[in-house]
Design an enzyme around this catalytic site. Structure first.
Site, PDB file in Angstrom:
ATOM      1  N   HIS A 158       0.821  -1.223   0.000  1.00 10.80           N
ATOM      2  CA  HIS A 158       0.000   0.000   0.000  1.00 10.80           C
ATOM      3  C   HIS A 158       0.851   1.267   0.000  1.00 10.80           C
ATOM      4  CE1 HIS A 158      -3.569  -2.375   0.455  1.00 10.80           C
ATOM      5  NE2 HIS A 158      -3.276  -2.790   1.669  1.00 10.80           N
ATOM      6  N   ASP A 193      -2.791 -10.547  -2.396  1.00 11.58           N
ATOM      7  CA  ASP A 193      -3.338 -10.087  -1.131  1.00 11.58           C
ATOM      8  C   ASP A 193      -4.835  -9.819  -1.289  1.00 11.58           C
ATOM      9  OD1 ASP A 193      -2.019  -8.643   1.555  1.00 11.58           O
ATOM     10  OD2 ASP A 193      -3.939  -7.777   0.974  1.00 11.58           O
ATOM     11  N   HIS A 195      -6.373  -7.310  -0.282  1.00 12.18           N
ATOM     12  CA  HIS A 195      -6.510  -5.888  -0.586  1.00 12.18           C
ATOM     13  C   HIS A 195      -5.766  -5.554  -1.876  1.00 12.18           C
ATOM     14  CE1 HIS A 195      -6.718  -6.178   3.895  1.00 12.18           C
ATOM     15  NE2 HIS A 195      -7.777  -5.424   3.695  1.00 12.18           N
ATOM     16  N   ASP A 282      -4.086 -12.966   3.693  1.00 14.57           N
ATOM     17  CA  ASP A 282      -5.309 -12.459   4.301  1.00 14.57           C
ATOM     18  C   ASP A 282      -6.542 -12.716   3.444  1.00 14.57           C
ATOM     19  OD1 ASP A 282      -4.266 -10.725   2.450  1.00 14.57           O
ATOM     20  OD2 ASP A 282      -4.374  -8.945   3.699  1.00 14.57           O
TER      21      ASP A 282
END
Length: 341
Positions: A158, A193, A195, A282
């Protein structure tokens, strides 16, 4: 498979996490690494200490102002006298006709995309250690290893060129890819991931030499909310070198593997010399941040599918938070990869 790890990650121990207006203990805790280490032990992977590469690899990706902010910010923050125990911004300028601030409070807002990246006294040291882990893993592959794994903490995908966000400060996957570019004309990053890898996308969005592919939970209802859509394909020289594959919230193994097959075709057409896998665990059905529903067997199948791409591969740890199966899922994905190689 050799796995790169250092205990220096423990200097970063954030506490603050704002979830829908409620302050909680962050899920990005040092214990994550302990559980991942158990997964490596179960897979009989050889642990390797990272080489200290210094600022050079970080400077290929991040701006001088941003690196200076991360290195010096804690001292400036502490000198305020009445500041809290972690650096958390109260402004986030949109940078429309903006001037770079001189105050540490202003710099903090300028260089953070959200409140999910609290900075403490050991954050810079921990983040630098993570980049050394990632670059060492990349170097192992450049030196002839078929694949390697980097147990990076804090994670990085990120983090933009000059902004932290979502638990991330320095973009380990991007830094590994830039290091591989010293050897290869083209490199691909596959982000698995839950996200979207918004920082990685932003870093390479205008470049044609690094393909960025992200499979993630639909950002309409999931972090980072404003990036990760299918129409984001790159710009300028990088147009067509970015692929986003958002999946419905709760999607499971079969839907994920179909998306991974689409990613494989795009990566094959790009013909990179090496692959970086931004390995978020995740997406698990048991992850506390709940977005997708991948089983442990599903992670094994994901690893096998990545292996069949046939590329020298660097796995860089991204998300994956405290659950009873976190280590099992790491064992599964690396074992699935090795079993199909």
């Amino acid at each position: 498979m050799k796995a790169v790890y250092t205990e220096r990650h423990r200097s970063h121990d954030p506490q603050f996490f704002l979830v829908r207006g409620v302050v909680r203990r962050t899920t990005e805790q040092p214990e994550r690494a302990d559980r991942l280490l158990k997964g490596l032990a179960a897979g009989s992977h050889d642990l390797v200490e990272p080489t200290v590469f210094g600022q050079g690899p970080r400077a290929r990706i991040h701006s001088p102002e941003y690196l200076r902010f991360l290195a010096e910010g804690w001292e400036e923050w502490s000198a305020l006298g009445d500041a809290g125990p972690e650096m958390i911004a109260n402004i986030h300028p949109v940078r429309q006709a903006a001037t770079y601030p001189t105050s540490i409070v202003g710099k903090l807002g300028w260089h953070t995309a959200d409140t999910g990246c609290p900075i403490g006294p050991g954050t810079w040291a921990g983040a630098c250690a993570a980049t050394d882990v990632a670059v060492t893993a990349a170097q192992l592959v450049m030196d002839g290893e078929d694949a390697s794994y980097a147990l990076c903490r804090p994670p990085g995908h990120h983090a933009y060129h000059d902004m932290a966000g979502g638990f991330c400060f320095l973009n380990n996957s991007a830094i590994a890819a830039a290091h591989l570019r010293l050897r290869h004309e083209r490199v691909a990053i596959l982000d698995v991931d839950v996200h979207h890898g918004n920082g990685t996308q932003g870093i390479f969005y205008s470049r044609a030499d690094v393909l960025t592919v992200s499979i993630h939970a639909d950002p309409k209802n999931y972090y980072p909310f404003v990036w990760g859509y299918t129409h984001e394909r790159g710009e300028g020289a990088g147009l067509g070198a970015n692929l986003n594959i958002p999946l419905p919230i709760g999607a499971g193994d079969d839907a994920y593997l179909l998306a991974l097959d689409s990613a494989r075709k795009t990566i094959a057409a790009f013909a990179p010399g090496a692959l970086v896998v931004a390995l978020g665990l995740d997406a698990s059905e048991h992850d506390p941040l709940k977005g997708l529903s991948i089983t442990t067997d599903g992670f094994s199948r994901i690893g096998a599918a990545i292996a069949r791409m046939g590329l020298p591969t660097v796995f860089v740890q991204e998300g994956g938070y405290l659950s009873d199966v976190l280590g099992d899922n790491l064992t599964a994905v690396l074992g699935g990869f090795q079993g199909a190689r």
